[in-house]
Write a protein that holds these residues in place. Structure first.
Motif, PDB file in Angstrom:
ATOM      1  N   GLN A  39       0.846  -1.189   0.000  1.00  0.00           N
ATOM      2  CA  GLN A  39       0.000   0.000   0.000  1.00  0.00           C
ATOM      3  C   GLN A  39       0.880   1.237   0.000  1.00  0.00           C
ATOM      4  O   GLN A  39       1.657   1.449   0.938  1.00  0.00           O
ATOM      5  CB  GLN A  39      -0.948   0.015   1.198  1.00  0.00           C
ATOM      6  CG  GLN A  39      -1.963   1.136   1.140  1.00  0.00           C
ATOM      7  CD  GLN A  39      -3.077   0.968   2.151  1.00  0.00           C
ATOM      8  OE1 GLN A  39      -2.955   0.249   3.133  1.00  0.00           O
ATOM      9  NE2 GLN A  39      -4.194   1.628   1.899  1.00  0.00           N
ATOM     10  N   PRO A  41       1.315   5.478  -0.183  1.00  0.00           N
ATOM     11  CA  PRO A  41       0.574   6.600   0.397  1.00  0.00           C
ATOM     12  C   PRO A  41      -0.524   7.099  -0.532  1.00  0.00           C
ATOM     13  O   PRO A  41      -0.288   7.335  -1.716  1.00  0.00           O
ATOM     14  CB  PRO A  41       1.660   7.669   0.593  1.00  0.00           C
ATOM     15  CG  PRO A  41       2.929   6.901   0.694  1.00  0.00           C
ATOM     16  CD  PRO A  41       2.764   5.716  -0.204  1.00  0.00           C
ATOM     17  N   GLY A  42      -1.721   7.223   0.017  1.00  0.00           N
ATOM     18  CA  GLY A  42      -2.836   7.738  -0.759  1.00  0.00           C
ATOM     19  C   GLY A  42      -3.441   6.768  -1.741  1.00  0.00           C
ATOM     20  O   GLY A  42      -4.323   7.137  -2.523  1.00  0.00           O
ATOM     21  N   GLN A 118       8.188  -1.130   5.720  1.00  0.00           N
ATOM     22  CA  GLN A 118       8.277  -0.023   4.758  1.00  0.00           C
ATOM     23  C   GLN A 118       9.410  -0.268   3.761  1.00  0.00           C
ATOM     24  O   GLN A 118      10.544  -0.587   4.150  1.00  0.00           O
ATOM     25  CB  GLN A 118       8.527   1.294   5.494  1.00  0.00           C
ATOM     26  CG  GLN A 118       8.739   2.489   4.582  1.00  0.00           C
ATOM     27  CD  GLN A 118       7.466   2.928   3.888  1.00  0.00           C
ATOM     28  OE1 GLN A 118       6.426   3.082   4.524  1.00  0.00           O
ATOM     29  NE2 GLN A 118       7.545   3.144   2.575  1.00  0.00           N
ATOM     30  N   THR A 120      11.219   1.883   0.694  1.00  0.00           N
ATOM     31  CA  THR A 120      11.322   3.175   0.035  1.00  0.00           C
ATOM     32  C   THR A 120      12.408   3.104  -1.030  1.00  0.00           C
ATOM     33  O   THR A 120      13.554   2.734  -0.720  1.00  0.00           O
ATOM     34  CB  THR A 120      11.651   4.295   1.033  1.00  0.00           C
ATOM     35  OG1 THR A 120      10.656   4.309   2.065  1.00  0.00           O
ATOM     36  CG2 THR A 120      11.689   5.644   0.342  1.00  0.00           C
TER      37      THR A 120
END
Length: 123
Positions: A39, A41-42, A118, A120
């Protein structure tokens, strides 16, 4: 009941690699279909990859096919996601999920979920 704990996330440059792990509790890990979701962000949660009990049949989202590899080690009660050629659009929280079925569900209706790790990817 199964408890799932993801690890292996972090910050990586585009083109790099990461391997996520999902450690499962319980003695019946081999009888769960397993999946990875993510998922950003947003955005809504989306399917990444999945496999059944034996791990011989795997399923991938088109966006990761050829770059990600899902696997499991039933002796270690662990699910893996090897990610290569990472792109900034792969940035998301990655979740593993378990379902008490032979083959993975065609939806995200899995029985158990981890807390996520997370990932990134910087450009």
């Amino acid at each position: 009941q199964v408890q799932l704990v993801e690890s292996g996330g972090g910050l990586v440059q585009a083109g790099g690699s990461l391997r996520l792990s999902c450690a499962a509790s319980g003695r019946t890990f081999s009888r769960y279909a397993m999946g990875w979701f993510r998922q950003a962000p947003g955005k809504e949660r989306e399917f990444v990859a999945a496999l059944g009990w034996s791990g011989t049949v795997t399923y991938y989202a088109d966006s990761v096919k050829g770059r990600f590899t899902i696997s499991r080690d039933n002796a270690k009660n662990t699910l893996y996601l090897q990610m290569t050629s990472l792109k900034p659009e792969d940035t998301a929280i990655y979740y593993c999920a378990a379902d008490h079925s032979i083959a993975p569900p065609s939806t995200d209706e899995y029985d158990y979920w981890g807390q996520g790790t997370q990932v990134t990817v910087s450009s």
